[in-house]
Scaffold this active site. Sequence first.
Site, mmCIF file in Angstrom:
data_model
loop_
_atom_site.group_PDB
_atom_site.id
_atom_site.type_symbol
_atom_site.label_atom_id
_atom_site.label_comp_id
_atom_site.label_asym_id
_atom_site.label_seq_id
_atom_site.Cartn_x
_atom_site.Cartn_y
_atom_site.Cartn_z
ATOM 1 C CB ALA A 323 -0.903 0.012 1.229
ATOM 2 C CG MET A 324 2.283 5.111 -2.132
ATOM 3 S SD MET A 324 3.845 5.140 -1.192
ATOM 4 C CE MET A 324 3.994 6.897 -0.894
ATOM 5 C CD GLU A 325 3.583 6.358 2.838
ATOM 6 O OE1 GLU A 325 3.273 5.221 2.445
ATOM 7 O OE2 GLU A 325 4.738 6.708 3.115
ATOM 8 C CD GLU A 359 0.283 2.352 3.624
ATOM 9 O OE1 GLU A 359 0.754 3.453 3.285
ATOM 10 O OE2 GLU A 359 0.972 1.316 3.716
ATOM 11 C CD GLU A 381 7.524 2.991 5.484
ATOM 12 O OE1 GLU A 381 6.639 2.449 6.161
ATOM 13 O OE2 GLU A 381 7.281 3.638 4.438
HETATM 14 ZN ZN LIG Z 1 4.823 2.506 5.363
#
Ligand SMILES: [Zn+2]
Length: 907
Positions: A323-325, A359, A381
């Site tokens: 996934a990508m924020e 996310e 992260e």
């Molecule tokens: Zn992340």
Amino acid sequence: MEVNFRGLGAMRIWRRLVVAGVAVGIAGVATGRVEAQRLPGGVRPEHYSLTITPDLNAATFAGKETIDVVLDAPSTAITLNAAEIEIVSVKATAAGNWQNPQGDIGQTTNAGVPPLSAVVRDDDSSRAQSALVTLDEKKEQATFTFVQALPAGRMRLAIEYKGILNDKLRGFYLSKTKLRRYGVTQFESTDARRAFPSFDEPALKATFDMTLVVDAGNTAISNMKIVSDTAGPVVGKHTVVFAQTPRMSTYLVAFLVGDFKCSEGKSDGVPIRVCATPDKVGLTHFALDSAKQTLHDYNQYFGIKYPLAKLDLVAVPDFEAGAMENFGCITFREATLLVNKRDGSLPAKKEVAETVAHEMAHLWLGDIVTPAWWDNLWLNEGFATWMETKEAEKEHPNWRFEQDAAVVKNRTMDEDAGRTTRPIQARVETPAEIEESFDDIAYDKAGAVIAMVENWVGEETFRKGVQAYVAAHEYGNATAEDFWNAETEVSGLPVDVVMRGFVQQPGVPVVTLSNDGTSVPVTQRRFILSGAVSGASGAGGAGQLWTIPLCIKRASCQLLTPQTQELQEGPAEQFLYANGGDKGYYRTEYAPEQLKTIETHAETALTPPERIGLLGDEWALMRAGQAPVGDFMGLVLAVKQDPNATVMENALGRVTAIETRIATDADRERLDGVVRREFGGVYAGLAKGDGLEMENREALRATLFTALGQAGEPEVLAEALTDTQTLLAGRKPTDAAMADAAMALTAAKGDAAMYEKMLRLAQSATDPDLKQDALRTLTRFQAPELVVRTLEYAVSDKVRSQDSWTLIAQLLSRRETQDAAWAFVQQHWDEIAQRAAENSGTRIVAATGAFCSVERRDEVTSFFAAHPIASARRTLARSIDSIDDCIHLRAAQEPELRRWLDAQMAQ
Ligand SMILES: [Zn+2]
């Protein structure tokens, strides 16, 4: 970002154990560094205005862009990032005369400077100057050269360009379903430059105006909400204009074009949508509930409300990461966002809850405050990893997220005990180095260290430090020092000293305790998994010491400094457990009598995370040659009645590792016999009402079912066969929670007919969870011709490239299939390498760490020397290290295992 080895397969904890030995983490010391690829500086972007017109059928797009920049000094050249795009024209227009009228513009703030729009009109071409464009493909940079020097101060660049919608799952790329095409983006870390020429570094924040010109049948989603949507500029198109973003980094920009359908809700006044391709919108409701709850909780936690006018979470059919924020527009692979709210499996729901929480944590830690450079990626992260557990545990207190975190910490410390590990904060310069740094050290070690510090300073104090840090750097950038200085100030404790030790030094400490009758002497050293291997560089980490918050169970925490020689806690306490709550990032080595007392009381006196920690410590000490494997097996049998599913998974996962890494064929059979004898009764006992809470019981049953099936228990295998046949016939099995386990067990002995059916299920399933299970089950078939079929299938266009490497990695990781898989990888490397993003190659390199012979080690070394992967240099070193560890482990413990089994057989 959630990287895909977490998103697919490995993310679910019990599966993570089943694939134990796949060195999914990547660590090591880079050598032969390539030249830096940073921008030269002297130019700061303030605002981008982008109009992008994709042609999904032709797989191309056209872009019109203006970038408002500030030059520190007069210059004839501006260098920015661009890759795989064709620049048609560039014009620069100064905010004043060519001579610098405002020589003092040197600040990033707008104070005292008239807004650009007041002095430059778009049609003001009188002062425009065209540029000569030169591209440096290797550096992914474009340089605009001007005849006349541009003055210092504000300047607008107007750029026209063309690009391709690629199939490599990065930049602006094409994603397909059976019905249509989509144009979607993934920019982290260095791929915004593939969609628009940009100053593509995280510290170069700017605001963005986005306009998408799309076909009449397409919808468009971007970071901000839509402010206008009008027909034109030509027949068959419409133009979607989005509101201006706050200051943010380029890697957080997103735009998606196609046909998405969404479910909608609201939290703290913010509209939230969860979107998917139209056929899957029914699977968005669980994630919507999670997102609503999470937004509310985070608004409270951070003390700064989510700042945008909307939040979208979108499942994308082809997606490389988990996934990508992207700010306001978080993207996911389907399996990490979509799950059936009513019937979905618990592991699938856990994965969605955690990924959403991860996310969304980035919206603050990543999007609002961004690391100044990728060397501090852990600030993104590590935080999101720590926060995801905290939030998911809060939302679902019965789902054992804290135990999962304890399992992950064990695995991370094992990796960090390799000779080729790296510090959390490490120099990275090139895109390949940045890519490779998205590893278990940046995610899981950093997350564990943050959890340790929070536990030590106290939850509320720690939160105040986080709030102070976010408030001080809102819409800006920050470094590690900024964070620990904020925590140090708020807590009055030396957080900076503790964190510097864990963030800037590689490796994991081991704390050794003894008992001399009047005090508890203590020492510390760096723990190396197999320091006995000759020629290991830096083995032992001599001289490396930490300041460790050490929390004795049932006592307060104390700081173990490099000078500390004895614990403050005296020996009066008979039972001394030196990692209360399992929050500490260190191994503990006890004196034999101390250990005996702990083991005797393990089930009653220790919490499940502490029991997992204890198993991990003893496992690590065995691997380091400090205890025989029989002692470890004794501990496994001591916890065989453990009522907690995660503890059981952890214990039985180690048994699988012993079978894979240590046992000969004959000993494996004998070990299977011990598993059947010791755990069969435990499993049978579970069928009755036992007061266990439902999710835990289901998981416990599935774990025991898997272990007994793998050990060849006939009744379990028969039950697995029935369940699998029910499932393949398109009906619901009686026990849905065990469907995945049943399929895996049955497939191991499955024939071509069953394989066909499984293949059809993998191709036809619309539920991403079922599809993943079916795909993964294909890798369980062990008949040689079926293994080859799976490998061929993995590199065919019937499998999405995002899933391709996972199938291969799973086959590489298992003893039964790894030889065939390795032969295939070597023969078909060109196809594999060409099929997907470079990341996938890196993950295959990581999977070879599961091998366990000198022959394989030498083959891996020479093969990847001939077929190098830029983003896998440390990964390769780590895999070689891991193979060496296994060779060493087998040599040392194989006779020990035999001795223990002999004694067991005599019982
Ligand atoms: Zn992340």
